[in-house]
Design an enzyme around this catalytic site. Structure first.
Site, mmCIF file in Angstrom:
data_model
loop_
_atom_site.group_PDB
_atom_site.id
_atom_site.type_symbol
_atom_site.label_atom_id
_atom_site.label_comp_id
_atom_site.label_asym_id
_atom_site.label_seq_id
_atom_site.Cartn_x
_atom_site.Cartn_y
_atom_site.Cartn_z
ATOM 1 N N ASP A 119 2.758 -3.167 -4.719
ATOM 2 C CA ASP A 119 1.307 -3.060 -4.592
ATOM 3 C C ASP A 119 0.771 -2.836 -6.006
ATOM 4 O O ASP A 119 1.502 -2.393 -6.892
ATOM 5 C CB ASP A 119 0.915 -1.878 -3.685
ATOM 6 N N CYS B 73 -5.555 -7.952 8.864
ATOM 7 C CA CYS B 73 -6.213 -7.212 9.950
ATOM 8 C C CYS B 73 -7.648 -7.710 10.088
ATOM 9 O O CYS B 73 -8.593 -6.934 10.048
ATOM 10 C CB CYS B 73 -6.170 -5.709 9.689
ATOM 11 N N GLY C 170 0.841 -1.205 0.000
ATOM 12 C CA GLY C 170 0.000 0.000 0.000
ATOM 13 C C GLY C 170 0.869 1.244 0.000
ATOM 14 O O GLY C 170 1.837 1.359 -0.758
HETATM 15 C C1 LIG Z 1 -3.969 -4.420 4.017
HETATM 16 S S1 LIG Z 1 -3.667 -3.312 2.709
HETATM 17 C C2 LIG Z 1 -1.946 -3.022 2.891
HETATM 18 C C3 LIG Z 1 -1.532 -2.104 3.967
HETATM 19 C C4 LIG Z 1 -0.035 -1.845 4.009
HETATM 20 N N1 LIG Z 1 0.736 -3.065 4.026
HETATM 21 C C5 LIG Z 1 0.317 -1.007 5.223
HETATM 22 O O1 LIG Z 1 0.836 -1.509 6.201
HETATM 23 O O2 LIG Z 1 0.054 0.195 5.164
HETATM 24 C C6 LIG Z 1 -3.734 -4.360 1.306
HETATM 25 C C7 LIG Z 1 -3.137 -3.837 0.024
HETATM 26 O O3 LIG Z 1 -3.225 -4.881 -0.941
HETATM 27 C C8 LIG Z 1 -3.264 -4.290 -2.220
HETATM 28 N N2 LIG Z 1 -3.715 -5.334 -3.169
HETATM 29 C C9 LIG Z 1 -4.927 -5.923 -3.235
HETATM 30 N N3 LIG Z 1 -4.938 -6.846 -4.222
HETATM 31 C C10 LIG Z 1 -3.699 -6.848 -4.781
HETATM 32 C C11 LIG Z 1 -3.095 -7.571 -5.845
HETATM 33 N N4 LIG Z 1 -3.770 -8.494 -6.545
HETATM 34 N N5 LIG Z 1 -1.803 -7.293 -6.156
HETATM 35 C C12 LIG Z 1 -1.127 -6.339 -5.475
HETATM 36 N N6 LIG Z 1 -1.643 -5.635 -4.459
HETATM 37 C C13 LIG Z 1 -2.918 -5.872 -4.114
HETATM 38 C C14 LIG Z 1 -4.190 -3.113 -2.038
HETATM 39 O O4 LIG Z 1 -3.953 -2.136 -3.029
HETATM 40 C C15 LIG Z 1 -3.804 -2.647 -0.617
HETATM 41 O O5 LIG Z 1 -2.882 -1.598 -0.678
#
Ligand SMILES: C[S@@+](CC[C@H](N)C(=O)[O-])C[C@H]1O[C@@H](n2cnc3c(N)ncnc32)[C@H](O)[C@@H]1O
Length: 402
Positions: free
Chosen positions: A243, A337, A224
């Site tokens: 991401d 989470c 993210g």
């Molecule tokens: C739980 S959030 C991440 C939060 C981040 N790790 C932090 O600590 O701030 C999940 C992330 O997964 C990404 N995401 C969802 N599907 C994805 C995919 N197929 N490939 C890459 N990223 C993906 C979203 O864009 C989002 O930013």
């Protein structure tokens, strides 16, 4: 026209939430523009979050007094819930009823009498546990079955303290439950300028499970905007954050620059394999977010029973990519989470059945700085004391697949 006060603003925000908006975003946007005293701003937050956190229970309290609540105009229904929330939080009748009657006159004058009568007649009412906790039955029952209790969900309905992560030594802040986490008791500020970022300690703990240090290369998958990446970089690791969302990454790049931290950002859909590997890999996967109900109180009413299983399918695909990107002997941390069985232990079991080259490693819980809800294959932490609920799994790639 009378200027909008805290109650009218809370009502307007709740109506926007009903139309699909996110309370946190709507509150931040509305309050940032206002020059009201902090006390009034805090009251709007108390009203909006309180009503959403206790929505099911408030409807239960109102039920004996309304013949067909679903037939009421939406603003009046929210006025009743707001008035019931003030009653539940102990506001005396004289300070509570007439302001809501006045609000009703603005939105639906003919129903002012009804609002007056209902708000004066409220009385305590027994409720089943899932109703008292304002949880949807499907999730409440799944938690009772999996954890053997659901009392931990009480934590979602408490006010949320603000925790910050420090990327350089700080003095004078009360410490949080994990290293480098602190409680922030002041108002909003330019956190980056202070070498800080708002972050829940349970989220920070996922990055700490990698034990990052100088000389490490870490892949931060689904990074993210890079909150976990900042911490890894601050500990001296070389971090590449992946991401698929370039907007989040652009925001991350700006923050990293302000913090004086080096993080490389690469945009990729992680259901596709990666072209690099590392000894340390973090997958902080997208999830249903059931551990974050405190900060996102409306989420519980938007999730459907099939969502955890659907997300688990995506999480397993992302774990495949993460597994391939982990070097032999390396460590892979999976975190979400959320507190569902499907996205935690369920994902872990399905992954390990397919990947004998990975072995689960103990997570230092106990002794644990965080309250354990369930430990076995990975650890679930409880949403107590302002923490988000999280699931962590730490794996070691012991040998390459034959
Ligand atoms: C739980 S959030 C991440 C939060 C981040 N790790 C932090 O600590 O701030 C999940 C992330 O997964 C990404 N995401 C969802 N599907 C994805 C995919 N197929 N490939 C890459 N990223 C993906 C979203 O864009 C989002 O930013």
């Amino acid at each position: 026209m009378r200027p909008e006060g805290p109650r009218a603003l809370a009502l307007r925000i709740l109506l926007e939430v009903e139309r699909g908006g996110r309370a946190q975003f709507l509150l931040d946007r509305a309050l940032d523009r206002l020059s009201w005293p902090e006390r009034d701003k805090a009251y709007v937050t108390h009203l909006v979050y309180g009503v959403l956190r206790h929505l099911r229970f408030l409807d239960h309290l109102l039920e004996p007094h309304l013949r067909r609540p679903e037939g009421l105009p939406p603003p009046v229904r929210w006025v009743l819930r707001l008035g019931a929330w003030e009653w539940l939080s102990g506001k005396p009748d004289h300070a509570r009823v007439s302001p809501w009657v006045e609000e009703t006159k603005r939105v639906s004058a003919r129903l002012a009498g009804l609002v007056n009568a209902v708000l004066r007649r409220l009385h305590p009412r027994e409720a089943p546990e899932c109703v008292r906790l304002s949880l949807p039955d499907w999730l409440c029952q799944a938690w009772q079955g999996f954890f053997g209790q659901v009392a931990f969900a009480e934590g979602f309905n408490e006010p949320a303290p603000l925790f910050v992560t420090a990327y350089r030594p700080v003095a004078g802040l009360p410490p949080g439950p994990v290293p480098d986490s602190y409680l922030w008791e002041g108002g909003k500020t330019d956190f980056s300028a202070l070498g800080l970022q708002p972050q829940n300690p349970a989220s920070l703990f996922a990055a700490q499970l990698l034990e990052p240090g100088p000389g490490d290369k870490v892949l931060d998958l689904c990074g993210g905007a890079g909150l976990k990446a900042f911490y890894l970089a601050a500990k001296g690791a070389e971090v590449v954050s992946y991401d698929r969302n370039p907007k989040r990454q652009a925001a991350g790049m700006r923050t990293a620059e302000k913090l004086g931290l080096r993080v490389a950002y690469r945009t990729q859909d992680l259901t596709e394999p990666l072209s690099e590997k590392a000894q340390k890999v973090l997958l902080d996967a997208p999830c249903t977010g059931t551990g974050t109900f405190r900060g996102h109180p409306e989420l519980r009413y938007r999730l459907a029973p099939q969502d955890p299983g659907r997300m688990a399918g995506l999480q397993l695909k992302l774990l495949e990519t993460a597994a391939q990107a982990t070097e032999e002997g390396g460590v892979l941390v999976y975190s979400v989470c959320t507190l569902t069985e499907e996205e935690g232990e369920g994902v872990a079991r399905a992954f390990l059945a397919r990947h004998p080259e990975f072995a689960p490693e103990p997570i230092p819980c106990p002794p644990c700085p965080l309250p354990v809800l369930k430990a076995g294959l990975g650890v679930y932490v409880a949403p107590e004391g302002g923490l988000d609920g999280f699931y962590y799994l730490r794996l070691r790639k012991v040998n390459s697949r034959a």
